[in-house]
Design a protein around this motif. Structure first.
Motif, PDB file in Angstrom:
ATOM      1  N   TRP A 146      38.109  62.199  10.661  1.00 17.81           N
ATOM      2  CA  TRP A 146      38.099  60.741  10.588  1.00 17.81           C
ATOM      3  C   TRP A 146      36.741  60.262  10.085  1.00 17.81           C
ATOM      4  O   TRP A 146      35.695  60.761  10.516  1.00 17.81           O
ATOM      5  N   ILE A 147      36.790  59.298   9.176  1.00 18.23           N
ATOM      6  CA  ILE A 147      35.579  58.838   8.495  1.00 18.23           C
ATOM      7  C   ILE A 147      35.396  57.343   8.722  1.00 18.23           C
ATOM      8  O   ILE A 147      36.321  56.552   8.494  1.00 18.23           O
ATOM      9  N   ASP A 148      34.213  56.970   9.162  1.00 18.26           N
ATOM     10  CA  ASP A 148      33.876  55.556   9.323  1.00 18.26           C
ATOM     11  C   ASP A 148      33.693  54.950   7.927  1.00 18.26           C
ATOM     12  O   ASP A 148      32.789  55.363   7.195  1.00 18.26           O
ATOM     13  N   PRO A 149      34.534  54.005   7.523  1.00 15.71           N
ATOM     14  CA  PRO A 149      34.427  53.445   6.164  1.00 15.71           C
ATOM     15  C   PRO A 149      33.111  52.725   5.903  1.00 15.71           C
ATOM     16  O   PRO A 149      32.726  52.539   4.746  1.00 15.71           O
TER      17      PRO A 149
ATOM     18  N   LYS B 238      39.916  53.810  10.943  1.00 17.56           N
ATOM     19  CA  LYS B 238      39.051  54.694  10.172  1.00 17.56           C
ATOM     20  C   LYS B 238      39.880  55.362   9.079  1.00 17.56           C
ATOM     21  O   LYS B 238      41.112  55.416   9.159  1.00 17.56           O
ATOM     22  N   ASP B 239      39.195  55.850   8.073  1.00 12.60           N
ATOM     23  CA  ASP B 239      39.873  56.652   7.059  1.00 12.60           C
ATOM     24  C   ASP B 239      40.078  58.055   7.624  1.00 12.60           C
ATOM     25  O   ASP B 239      39.214  58.579   8.337  1.00 12.60           O
TER      26      ASP B 239
ATOM     27  N   LEU C 280      44.211  55.471   5.209  1.00 11.42           N
ATOM     28  CA  LEU C 280      43.692  54.715   6.347  1.00 11.42           C
ATOM     29  C   LEU C 280      44.516  55.008   7.593  1.00 11.42           C
ATOM     30  O   LEU C 280      45.745  54.929   7.564  1.00 11.42           O
ATOM     31  N   ASP C 281      43.837  55.360   8.665  1.00 11.09           N
ATOM     32  CA  ASP C 281      44.475  55.497   9.974  1.00 11.09           C
ATOM     33  C   ASP C 281      44.288  54.162  10.692  1.00 11.09           C
ATOM     34  O   ASP C 281      43.209  53.866  11.209  1.00 11.09           O
TER      35      ASP C 281
ATOM     36  N   GLN D 182      43.145  54.151  14.395  1.00 13.30           N
ATOM     37  CA  GLN D 182      41.735  54.481  14.626  1.00 13.30           C
ATOM     38  C   GLN D 182      40.791  53.502  13.923  1.00 13.30           C
ATOM     39  O   GLN D 182      39.584  53.493  14.191  1.00 13.30           O
TER      40      GLN D 182
END
Length: 210
Positions: A152-155, A124-125, A118-119, A122
């Protein structure tokens, strides 16, 4: 909660993530039988003997030994079980090795790094990969940060196939290796979410000769 390498690989197997497989022992009396079992099941004379502690840097500390013969594998297992292993993550006091993981040996062509965490900045993952596998990622981040590729991935949405392909492309993979890596990255994220992990890391992720 920290888990050992062999426990992490069992979780990976449940998500169809390919692993370097093997068996764990806690007693030296079980060593020879386990070594032969790995050799027979995975059709390999050579095995790798790995100390199981909650710390990285085991190889440099003498906690990972390539063993080309049964005799060397047995000797390495005897030396490793019960040893006090000191790495850059254990501190000077080290950790006692109570379990040893005996695995198949792979014909490795190239090593990579990949991880998801997890960032918080941000919210976001972040999925990170690098061509500099098999070394401490902290050192790569300090010395050659340009070699770390991030997505970066929106969880709430999850990882998309184009993001997994971007990561594989960033590693310079092609052909079947590209397809397999893309699938592995998708499965890694599924594992990350499914286990509610704080981090899922593979270091190294290997490309074999075959």
């Amino acid at each position: 909660m920290k888990i050992h390498e062999y426990q992490g690989k069992e979780i990976f197997k449940s998500y169809d993530i390919p692993i370097q497989d093997g068996y764990v022992i806690e007693k030296i009396d079980d060593a020879l039988e386990t070594i032969k079992k790995v050799q027979e099941e995975f059709n390999t004379e050579a095995v790798v003997v790995k100390a199981q502690i909650h710390a990285g840097g085991r190889g440099k500390g003498g906690g990972v030994k390539y063993s080309p013969t049964t005799e060397e594998a047995l000797a390495n297992t005897k030396n490793m079980l019960g040893m006090n292993l000191v790495t850059h993550q254990t501190g000077a006091e080290g950790q006692e090795v109570l379990k040893v993981y005996i695995t198949e040996a792979l014909d490795i062509k190239k090593e990579y790094y990949c991880a998801i965490t997890l960032d918080r900045a941000q919210i976001k993952d972040v999925f990170m990969v690098s061509t500099e596998g098999g070394v401490e990622i902290e050192r790569v981040a300090e010395e050659t940060p340009e070699k770390i590729i991030k997505v970066w991935i929106d969880p709430l949405v999850g990882i998309k196939s184009f993001q997994a392909r971007k990561l594989a492309f960033g590693l310079g993979l092609k052909g079947n290796a590209f397809k397999i890596a893309t699938k592995v990255f998708m499965k890694m994220y599924e594992c990350y979410i499914g286990t509610d992990a704080t981090i899922v890391e593979i270091n190294p992720l290997v490309l074999t000769e075959d």
